[in-house]
Design an enzyme around this catalytic site. Sequence first.
Site, PDB file in Angstrom:
ATOM      1  N   THR A  18       0.807  -1.226   0.000  1.00 10.19           N
ATOM      2  CA  THR A  18       0.000   0.000   0.000  1.00 10.19           C
ATOM      3  C   THR A  18       0.840   1.276   0.000  1.00 10.19           C
ATOM      4  O   THR A  18       0.401   2.309  -0.524  1.00 10.19           O
ATOM      5  CB  THR A  18      -0.933   0.026   1.224  1.00 10.19           C
ATOM      6  N   ARG A  19       2.062   1.210   0.534  1.00 10.54           N
ATOM      7  CA  ARG A  19       2.904   2.405   0.580  1.00 10.54           C
ATOM      8  C   ARG A  19       3.401   2.833  -0.796  1.00 10.54           C
ATOM      9  O   ARG A  19       3.886   3.946  -0.970  1.00 10.54           O
ATOM     10  CB  ARG A  19       4.097   2.182   1.529  1.00 10.54           C
ATOM     11  N   MET A  20       3.261   1.946  -1.798  1.00  5.10           N
ATOM     12  CA  MET A  20       3.644   2.329  -3.156  1.00  5.10           C
ATOM     13  C   MET A  20       2.623   3.283  -3.772  1.00  5.10           C
ATOM     14  O   MET A  20       2.902   3.943  -4.772  1.00  5.10           O
ATOM     15  CB  MET A  20       3.780   1.083  -4.041  1.00  5.10           C
ATOM     16  N   ASN A 228       9.723  -0.388  -0.409  1.00  2.00           N
ATOM     17  CA  ASN A 228       8.388  -0.277   0.183  1.00  2.00           C
ATOM     18  C   ASN A 228       7.659   0.993  -0.238  1.00  2.00           C
ATOM     19  O   ASN A 228       6.484   1.161   0.098  1.00  2.00           O
ATOM     20  CB  ASN A 228       8.487  -0.318   1.713  1.00  2.00           C
TER      21      ASN A 228
END
Length: 244
Positions: A18-20, A228
């Site tokens: 999700t951090r992408m 990440n």
Amino acid sequence: MTQEQPIAAVVLAAGKGTRMKSDLHKVLHPLAGRPMLAHLLESLDALGATRSVLVVGAGREQIRAAFPDLETVVQEPQLGTGHAVRMSEPALDGFAGVVLVLYGDVPLVSATTMRRLAEGVQGSDALAVLGFRPEDTRSYGRLVTDANGRLERIVEHADASPEEKAIDLCNSGILAARAELLFPLLTQVGNDNAKGEYYLTDIVALARAASHGIAVVETQPDEVAGVNSPEELAELENRFEAAR
């Protein structure tokens, strides 16, 4: 271990990433013009791994479309790294040799380093853990070794004493293990922790308790750099280009 002993690889790629901040699966983001995962698979080909299994979860349709010939197993729900590796057990049924556990978002581990890690599993050493010495130890887990360089325990940064925090040898999370011991050890891993997850690194203490030796193999920090976020991907791209 002899060089003829077969090597299998379990590559973990079930996380949502999700951090992408992207709909594209994390391991498919391009690094030097190719999907991040392609770099790792190229190294496994150069190694001559007899089997490679990718553990997938969210976004698995994208990965299967990009790598249709790659064997995949599904981790659903996602209950931690130890649970993820356990999902590969049926796919590796009958395999006798050394299993490497790698990460799809740590793409630059070389075939040479993979082989050195696998060769660390020999004699009384049932496991080998890949360590590195970063300039900034940040929040990495530390590898506490004995006088012979064997791994005694992994201490998470948050749990480390001042003396342990002074150790600069850090845990990459990548390891190798004898197949016949890896999965029985994983069945003993519990989830009594803040996240309720099954952690792969817990097999170190279990192996020690069963009197198995654990080797430490070191590599350069750039080889075990993980991705990440878009910022970390850009940083790795710059380092990759500078090294070419």
